[in-house]
Design a protein around this motif. Structure first.
Motif, short mmCIF file in Angstrom:
data_model
loop_
_atom_site.label_atom_id
_atom_site.label_comp_id
_atom_site.label_asym_id
_atom_site.label_seq_id
_atom_site.Cartn_x
_atom_site.Cartn_y
_atom_site.Cartn_z
N VAL A 176 54.03 44.11 61.76
CA VAL A 176 54.16 42.89 60.65
C VAL A 176 53.48 41.60 60.93
O VAL A 176 52.61 41.29 60.11
N VAL A 177 53.91 41.05 62.25
CA VAL A 177 53.21 39.93 62.22
C VAL A 177 51.86 39.81 62.46
O VAL A 177 50.91 38.88 62.17
N ASP A 178 51.37 40.83 63.22
CA ASP A 178 49.80 41.16 63.66
C ASP A 178 49.04 41.44 62.29
O ASP A 178 48.05 40.87 62.21
N ALA A 179 49.59 41.88 61.25
CA ALA A 179 49.12 42.26 59.92
C ALA A 179 48.79 40.68 59.12
O ALA A 179 47.90 40.50 58.56
N PHE A 180 49.94 40.12 59.14
CA PHE A 180 49.83 38.76 58.45
C PHE A 180 48.82 37.79 59.36
O PHE A 180 48.03 37.19 58.50
N LEU A 181 48.70 37.76 60.53
CA LEU A 181 47.89 36.87 61.28
C LEU A 181 46.35 37.28 61.00
O LEU A 181 45.49 36.53 60.70
N GLN A 182 46.20 38.79 60.99
CA GLN A 182 44.97 39.28 60.83
C GLN A 182 44.46 38.89 59.21
O GLN A 182 43.31 38.53 59.06
N ALA A 183 45.34 38.81 58.34
CA ALA A 183 44.95 38.55 56.93
C ALA A 183 44.70 37.05 56.79
O ALA A 183 44.02 36.76 56.09
N TYR A 184 45.51 36.39 57.49
CA TYR A 184 45.42 35.07 57.52
C TYR A 184 44.05 34.42 58.02
O TYR A 184 43.26 33.53 57.37
N ASN A 185 43.46 34.95 59.15
CA ASN A 185 42.32 34.77 59.70
C ASN A 185 41.03 35.32 58.66
O ASN A 185 40.05 34.63 58.68
N ALA B 218 41.34 35.26 55.79
CA ALA B 218 41.59 34.69 53.91
C ALA B 218 41.80 35.74 53.00
O ALA B 218 41.62 35.79 51.91
N ASP B 219 42.93 36.78 53.46
CA ASP B 219 43.15 37.92 52.66
C ASP B 219 44.35 37.60 52.17
O ASP B 219 45.15 37.95 52.81
N LEU B 220 44.39 37.12 50.85
CA LEU B 220 45.37 36.57 49.92
C LEU B 220 46.65 37.98 49.98
O LEU B 220 47.72 38.05 50.13
N GLU B 221 45.71 39.06 49.45
CA GLU B 221 46.56 40.36 49.32
C GLU B 221 47.36 40.92 50.38
O GLU B 221 48.42 41.18 50.64
N GLY B 222 46.71 40.52 51.58
CA GLY B 222 47.29 41.06 52.93
C GLY B 222 48.29 40.43 53.24
O GLY B 222 49.42 40.81 53.91
N MET B 223 48.19 38.89 53.25
CA MET B 223 49.16 38.09 53.43
C MET B 223 50.53 38.31 52.66
O MET B 223 51.57 38.22 53.13
N SER B 224 50.17 38.38 51.37
CA SER B 224 51.44 38.57 50.64
C SER B 224 52.20 39.74 50.52
O SER B 224 53.19 39.82 50.46
N ALA B 225 51.46 40.82 51.14
CA ALA B 225 52.01 42.18 51.35
C ALA B 225 52.90 41.89 52.81
O ALA B 225 54.09 42.94 52.88
N GLY C 52 60.14 30.64 48.76
CA GLY C 52 59.96 31.64 47.88
C GLY C 52 58.62 32.16 47.98
O GLY C 52 57.64 31.34 48.23
N HIS C 53 58.43 33.44 47.69
CA HIS C 53 57.22 34.25 47.81
C HIS C 53 56.05 33.58 46.81
O HIS C 53 54.86 33.02 47.69
N GLU C 54 56.27 33.06 45.79
CA GLU C 54 55.17 32.74 45.08
C GLU C 54 54.60 31.15 45.51
O GLU C 54 53.48 31.03 45.39
N SER C 55 55.61 30.60 45.97
CA SER C 55 55.32 28.91 46.30
C SER C 55 54.74 29.21 47.67
O SER C 55 53.79 28.36 47.88
N VAL C 56 55.12 30.06 48.58
CA VAL C 56 54.68 30.09 49.83
C VAL C 56 53.09 30.72 49.55
O VAL C 56 52.07 30.25 50.24
N MET C 57 52.67 31.75 48.80
CA MET C 57 51.41 32.10 48.48
C MET C 57 50.47 31.22 47.83
O MET C 57 49.30 31.04 48.11
N ALA C 58 51.10 30.32 47.13
CA ALA C 58 50.25 29.09 46.41
C ALA C 58 49.80 28.11 47.39
O ALA C 58 48.56 27.74 47.54
#
Length: 389
Positions: free
Chosen positions: A272-281, A283-290, A309-315
């Motif tokens: 989960v963490v690796d997927a988030f970091l990969q999406a962060y690098n 700039a994949d917003l959908e990947g981070m959101s998931a 909250g999810h919405e505020s963090v994604m913003a």
């Protein structure tokens, strides 16, 4: 139209292929000195290394004979029989037509990738661009450039090698062909200045093998070019085979090995963490959101970040990715530990802001922070992210 072209269509296609046109809406190039021994080893015969072991990293946007596309490339200074030019070590484009065209016509080592370039001259900022493939920013550059020097005309040459893998997978089908493409360029605007470049490697794209020893300068330009390609030499199949395989993806790394099946269930915390970091690098917003839980909390106590909250963090993440730090990324971790579903990572955060941030960094100034990030995961989603550094 159709699978079988008429004589008229064949003639029209040949005219288009023989004189393609490319218009750059923005192209940033950073030249740098590299290791002369490394440069020499990466040049296939009969090319000779150019003076001073100079290489160039470029990211840009174009439109023309193959539609609109963005991309990036690495060039090595080289010459053939006294004619100077640049050998295309690696090239990445974000559209299939641009990849197919360059590979089949010119012999360019093109691959599909994501590319991004943004300039902020009006707000006093600089230029930032990157090429990302398999979740890694393999080319990342920034520049601070001066005033527009106006229109100009120039000519550039690139060297490529056209080669085909043998049908049985053993060697090349025939000897390779060294091509020289001449670009006649009408420059509309050009700015020069200073820059920085970072090259990273993956198993498929070893860009980091090319050392950046000294940055020599940066250029940002808009221009129109026409290209003409010709074959200038033959390269023995056995000689070029190691280079041919080296510029392809690593087939052995992609091989799927059979293993025991695993029952479906919540994703592992590390995954989960690796997927988030990969999406962060990327700039994949959908990947981070998931990867984030509905009630996720993001904190950076030393920098006043406390978002809930999810919405505020994604913003917050979207704003950072698009307007403040469009090329930001985490480098591979130096140290990592896990206690149940809590993961701690020590790594470097790297970015180049587009705007001035008082007390932190100026626009166009590369920044690196050594950070310690802590992630809490529940039911396969990140519930809390706290970072120090």
């Amino acid at each position: 139209m159709g699978y079988l072209k008429s004589p008229e269509e064949v003639a029209a296609a040949e005219r288009a292929l023989g004189s393609p046109v490319f218009v750059s809406d923005g192209r940033c190039s950073v030249s740098f000195r590299t290791d002369p021994d490394v440069l020499r080893s990466l040049l296939p015969a009969p090319l000779q290394p150019g003076d001073d072991a100079v290489a160039v990293a470029t990211v840009g946007r174009w439109h023309g004979s193959v539609g609109s596309f963005s991309g990036g490339m690495l060039y090595l200074s080289a010459s053939h029989e006294g004619v100077p030019g640049a050998y295309v070590l690696a090239m990445f484009m974000d559209s299939e037509p641009s990849v197919t065209f360059g590979r089949e016509l010119l012999g360019e080592p093109k691959k599909l990738a994501r590319a991004y370039l943004e300039s902020a001259f009006d707000s006093g900022g600089g230029v930032h661009g990157w090429v990302e493939r398999h979740g890694v920013r393999i080319i990342e550059l920034s520049a601070r450039v001066g005033e527009d020097s106006g229109p100009a005309q120039t000519e550039r040459s690139t060297f490529n090698v056209k080669a085909r893998t043998a049908a049985d997978g053993s060697g090349l089908q025939e000897d390779a062909l060294l091509t020289r493409t001449v670009y006649r360029v009408q420059v509309s605007s050009q700015r020069v200045g200073t820059g920085s470049v970072i090259l990273r490697s993956t198993p498929h794209d070893p860009c980091g093998e090319l050392p950046v020893l000294e940055v020599l300068g940066a250029t940002y330009a808009t221009e129109r070019s026409t290209a003409a390609c010709l074959v200038v030499a033959s390269v023995p199949a056995a000689t070029f085979l190691p280079y041919h395989l080296g510029r392809q993806d690593d087939w052995l790394a992609m091989a799927v090995r059979a293993g025991p099946a695993h029952p479906a269930g919540p994703a592992d915390a590390d995954d989960v963490v690796d997927a988030f970091l990969q999406a962060y690098n990327a700039a994949d917003l959908e990947g981070m959101s998931a990867a984030l839980a509905p009630d996720v909390v993001m904190q950076h106590p030393g920098r006043g970040v406390d978002v809930r909250g999810h919405e505020s963090v994604m913003a917050h993440l979207a704003r950072s990715a698009s307007t403040t730090f469009p090329g930001r990324s985490y480098l591979p971790s130096r140290r990592r530990s896990r206690a149940g579903d809590q993961i701690t990572i020590e790594h470097t955060w790297r970015a180049t802001p587009l705007v001035d941030l008082p007390g932190f960094a100026s626009a166009g100034q590369p920044v690196e922070l050594e950070v310690c990030a802590m992630f809490w995961i529940e039911d396969g989603l990140i519930t809390e992210m706290t970072e120090y550094g």
